[in-house]
Design an enzyme around this catalytic site. Structure first.
Site, mmCIF file in Angstrom:
data_model
loop_
_atom_site.group_PDB
_atom_site.id
_atom_site.type_symbol
_atom_site.label_atom_id
_atom_site.label_comp_id
_atom_site.label_asym_id
_atom_site.label_seq_id
_atom_site.Cartn_x
_atom_site.Cartn_y
_atom_site.Cartn_z
ATOM 1 N N LYS A 1 -16.923 81.258 -63.901
ATOM 2 C CA LYS A 1 -18.274 80.829 -63.478
ATOM 3 C C LYS A 1 -18.817 81.757 -62.398
ATOM 4 C CE LYS A 1 -18.668 78.672 -60.001
ATOM 5 N NZ LYS A 1 -18.433 77.274 -59.746
ATOM 6 N N TYR B 1 -22.971 69.620 -60.030
ATOM 7 C CA TYR B 1 -22.495 70.982 -59.780
ATOM 8 C C TYR B 1 -22.668 71.873 -61.021
ATOM 9 C CZ TYR B 1 -19.491 69.752 -55.667
ATOM 10 O OH TYR B 1 -18.988 69.362 -54.466
ATOM 11 N N GLU C 1 -25.299 74.952 -61.521
ATOM 12 C CA GLU C 1 -24.745 76.311 -61.458
ATOM 13 C C GLU C 1 -25.069 77.076 -62.743
ATOM 14 O OE1 GLU C 1 -21.068 75.711 -58.329
ATOM 15 O OE2 GLU C 1 -20.580 75.773 -60.442
ATOM 16 N N HIS D 1 -25.906 88.523 -34.345
ATOM 17 C CA HIS D 1 -27.274 88.903 -34.689
ATOM 18 C C HIS D 1 -27.319 90.255 -35.391
ATOM 19 C CE1 HIS D 1 -31.599 88.839 -34.229
ATOM 20 N NE2 HIS D 1 -31.558 90.079 -33.766
ATOM 21 N N GLU E 1 -26.617 82.730 -37.576
ATOM 22 C CA GLU E 1 -26.847 82.578 -36.127
ATOM 23 C C GLU E 1 -27.768 81.398 -35.841
ATOM 24 O OE1 GLU E 1 -29.321 85.566 -34.019
ATOM 25 O OE2 GLU E 1 -29.700 86.408 -35.998
HETATM 26 P P1 NDP Z 1 -20.997 65.912 -61.346
HETATM 27 O O1 NDP Z 1 -20.325 64.607 -61.084
HETATM 28 O O2 NDP Z 1 -21.198 66.871 -60.246
HETATM 29 O O3 NDP Z 1 -22.420 65.625 -61.971
HETATM 30 C C1 NDP Z 1 -22.550 64.838 -63.110
HETATM 31 C C2 NDP Z 1 -24.029 64.693 -63.410
HETATM 32 O O4 NDP Z 1 -24.191 63.997 -64.633
HETATM 33 C C3 NDP Z 1 -24.753 63.890 -62.350
HETATM 34 O O5 NDP Z 1 -26.029 64.466 -62.150
HETATM 35 C C4 NDP Z 1 -24.860 62.514 -62.975
HETATM 36 O O6 NDP Z 1 -25.983 61.804 -62.598
HETATM 37 C C5 NDP Z 1 -24.995 62.862 -64.441
HETATM 38 N N1 NDP Z 1 -24.499 61.803 -65.308
HETATM 39 C C6 NDP Z 1 -23.278 61.213 -65.265
HETATM 40 N N2 NDP Z 1 -23.170 60.299 -66.252
HETATM 41 C C7 NDP Z 1 -24.325 60.318 -66.925
HETATM 42 C C8 NDP Z 1 -24.808 59.598 -68.035
HETATM 43 N N3 NDP Z 1 -24.085 58.665 -68.652
HETATM 44 N N4 NDP Z 1 -26.060 59.855 -68.456
HETATM 45 C C9 NDP Z 1 -26.829 60.787 -67.834
HETATM 46 N N5 NDP Z 1 -26.416 61.501 -66.772
HETATM 47 C C10 NDP Z 1 -25.179 61.260 -66.327
HETATM 48 O O7 NDP Z 1 -20.187 66.540 -62.556
HETATM 49 P P2 NDP Z 1 -20.108 68.023 -63.129
HETATM 50 O O8 NDP Z 1 -19.807 67.853 -64.565
HETATM 51 O O9 NDP Z 1 -21.286 68.810 -62.739
HETATM 52 O O10 NDP Z 1 -18.842 68.590 -62.379
HETATM 53 C C11 NDP Z 1 -17.616 67.859 -62.371
HETATM 54 C C12 NDP Z 1 -16.883 68.051 -61.091
HETATM 55 O O11 NDP Z 1 -16.277 69.333 -61.096
HETATM 56 C C13 NDP Z 1 -17.742 68.043 -59.835
HETATM 57 O O12 NDP Z 1 -18.007 66.757 -59.371
HETATM 58 C C14 NDP Z 1 -16.903 68.842 -58.887
HETATM 59 O O13 NDP Z 1 -15.956 67.977 -58.312
HETATM 60 C C15 NDP Z 1 -16.228 69.846 -59.777
HETATM 61 N N6 NDP Z 1 -16.934 71.148 -59.727
HETATM 62 C C16 NDP Z 1 -16.994 71.828 -58.555
HETATM 63 C C17 NDP Z 1 -17.628 73.031 -58.478
HETATM 64 C C18 NDP Z 1 -17.694 73.749 -57.171
HETATM 65 O O14 NDP Z 1 -16.898 73.463 -56.287
HETATM 66 N N7 NDP Z 1 -18.614 74.705 -56.998
HETATM 67 C C19 NDP Z 1 -18.273 73.637 -59.636
HETATM 68 C C20 NDP Z 1 -18.179 72.826 -60.814
HETATM 69 C C21 NDP Z 1 -17.525 71.638 -60.855
HETATM 70 P P3 NDP Z 1 -25.979 60.815 -61.324
HETATM 71 O O15 NDP Z 1 -26.058 61.693 -60.140
HETATM 72 O O16 NDP Z 1 -27.186 59.985 -61.551
HETATM 73 O O17 NDP Z 1 -24.708 60.044 -61.405
#
Ligand code: NDP
Length: 461
Positions: A51, A179, A183, A438, A443
């Site tokens: 990624k 996330y 991304e 700076h 900063e």
């Molecule tokens: P996230 O939990 O970050 O986001 C899931 C998204 O899907 C949220 O916006 C959520 O909405 C939505 N969602 C969940 N269920 C439904 C549903 N039934 N219908 C519609 N929308 C839904 O998960 P990701 O898949 O993006 O990533 C998984 C995990 O992986 C992250 O939480 C993180 O821990 C890890 N990760 C970390 C990264 C980093 O450190 N840079 C990069 C990628 C992954 P709502 O907010 O309304 O619940």
């Protein structure tokens, strides 16, 4: 341990499993790790590492554009997706090879195949028969969650496939506001793909500070990402031209690729956990105590399969704590408080500690906010409009800094350093006693003296 084939058998050679098995084997223990895919796990093979290469690749579009403002003549740049994919895959293969060598050098036996528990001491690995172990560690990670019942979901991909698309699509629709969705939206948008994010909530990145969430959404939109909030994809149809994703509000979005990023689920099915008596939570995660011990006293679990904080460095620390406790006679737990994280959006986010809303709830509203929103000097020079945001959440009593949040270039690098201070319990006067470096963006963090006005009554969540 003469009664068992191994002192430790680890299921899953990802971040947590590799760290735990190497540390355990270094004590002279007889250790094996089973892996059904490639060594390295989600992070190395289909997550953080590839990624980040994609983020780097996509950022060049903006670099070429802004270079002109700095006096460079840049011919019309062209991006070669297959060439990038090949380079990325070569690098991932190299890194996976390093993981394999590190395991071998530590004396860990690597077993290729899917492992399943037969009972609390017995593991069967496809193609390798059955072995016994005194201790077993489950470190199988997570997998993308998909709404299987959604009409046309078979036409959608997850992040797993996004790393291997044969062609760069012209149009992509990404479901989710977390996330991964954001991304990848930044990546595809940077690579010139017409990108739309569809998210059910009122704003993206739930769980992050509200100012950060709004700022990221605004900046991404300014870069060309279309964000449709308050709705979700209700169905996908294949047409002669590609795909049509229809939202619950009736809006239809045409795309070449539809990607779902609605969270990840613990990868714990079909592992024989039930046969061994290992308890799972309602979400399917393996239940563990502070020492990562499951309901069965010779079986432990670390990383995303336990659904605590689903980040690579956390899995590594949980795996190390397990090895310290069980193989070095040094009882160790990992403290899950003040774990910083970064979202590699464009611009990226770095965040550690409490959001303003969480801090208000936890401290009865008795907090102060320091906030600055500005165009970094690299932008102002050529008339660029991208803005950075930095925010400190400070407890009034004792002036401890509860949260630090940054959106802007290098925010992930900045937050790593800020996290040290917050983990140590830094107060605002101590923070401010630090002299600025700076000219930098960071900063601004140590020069904010004015409290940000609290929101008007009625606006506090
Ligand atoms: P996230 O939990 O970050 O986001 C899931 C998204 O899907 C949220 O916006 C959520 O909405 C939505 N969602 C969940 N269920 C439904 C549903 N039934 N219908 C519609 N929308 C839904 O998960 P990701 O898949 O993006 O990533 C998984 C995990 O992986 C992250 O939480 C993180 O821990 C890890 N990760 C970390 C990264 C980093 O450190 N840079 C990069 C990628 C992954 P709502 O907010 O309304 O619940």
């Amino acid at each position: 341990m003469a009664d068992y084939d191994y002192d430790l058998f680890v299921i899953g050679a990802g971040s947590g499993g590799v760290r735990a098995s190497r540390l355990a084997a270094m004590t002279g223990a007889k250790v094996a790790v089973a892996e059904e895919h490639r060594v390295g796990g989600t992070c190395v093979i289909r997550g953080c590492v590839p990624k980040k290469f994609m983020v780097y690749a996509s950022e060049y579009a903006r670099h070429f554009e802004t270079a002109r403002g700095y006096g460079w003549d840049v011919p019309e740049p062209a991006f070669d997706w297959p060439r990038f994919l090949m380079a990325k895959d070569n690098e991932i293969a190299r890194l996976s090879g390093i993981y394999v060598r590190n395991l071998q050098n530590a004396g860990v036996e690597l077993v290729h195949g899917r492992a399943r528990l037969k009972d609390r001491h017995t593991v069967e690995v496809d193609g390798h028969g059955t072995v016994t172990a005194a201790k077993i560690l489950v470190a199988t990670g997570g997998a993308p969650w998909m709404p299987r019942e959604l009409p046309g979901i078979e036409h959608a991909i997850t992040s797993n496939e996004a790393f291997h698309l044969e062609q760069l699509p012209k149009r992509i629709v990404i479901a989710g506001g977390g996330y991964i969705a954001l991304e990848f939206a930044g990546i595809f948008n940077g690579l010139g793909v017409d990108t739309t994010v569809v998210h059910r909530g009122p704003n993206v990145l739930r769980g992050f500070d509200d100012d950060i969430r709004s700022h990221v959404a605004e900046e991404m939109e300014a870069q060309g990402v279309k964000i449709r909030l308050g709705t979700q994809i209700a169905g996908i149809e294949k047409t002669a031209e590609g795909l049509v994703a229809t939202c619950a509000d009736g809006h239809a979005l045409e795309a070449d690729v539809v990607m779902f990023a609605l969270g990840r689920a613990p990868y714990a099915d079909d592992l024989g956990l039930e046969a061994a008596g290992v308890a799972r939570s309602e979400t399917g995660a393996v239940k563990v105590d502070a020492y990562s011990r499951t309901s069965v006293d010779n079986i432990w679990a670390v990383g995303d399969v336990t659904d605590r904080i689903n980040l690579t460095p956390v899995a590594i620390r949980e795996g190390a704590a397990f090895a310290q406790t069980e193989f070095y006679g040094n009882p160790t737990t990992f403290d899950h408080d003040m774990v910083a994280s970064a979202v590699f959006t464009q611009p990226p986010v770095g965040s550690v500690g409490l959001s303003e809303a969480d801090a208000r709830r936890a401290h009865g509203g008795k907090i102060d906010i320091y906030l600055a929103r500005f165009r970094p000097m690299k932008e102002t020079f050529y008339g660029g409009q991208q803005r950075a945001l930095i925010k400190l959440v400070v407890e009034q009593e004792g002036e401890r800094i509860l949260g630090c949040h940054v959106v802007g270039p290098d925010a992930p690098e900045i937050i790593q350093m800020a996290a040290i201070a917050l983990k140590m319990g830094v107060t605002k006067p101590q923070w401010d006693a630090t002299c600025a470096v700076h000219p930098t963006l960071a900063e601004e963090l140590v020069t904010m003296r004015e409290k940000h006005a609290p929101p008007a009554l009625g606006q506090v969540a």
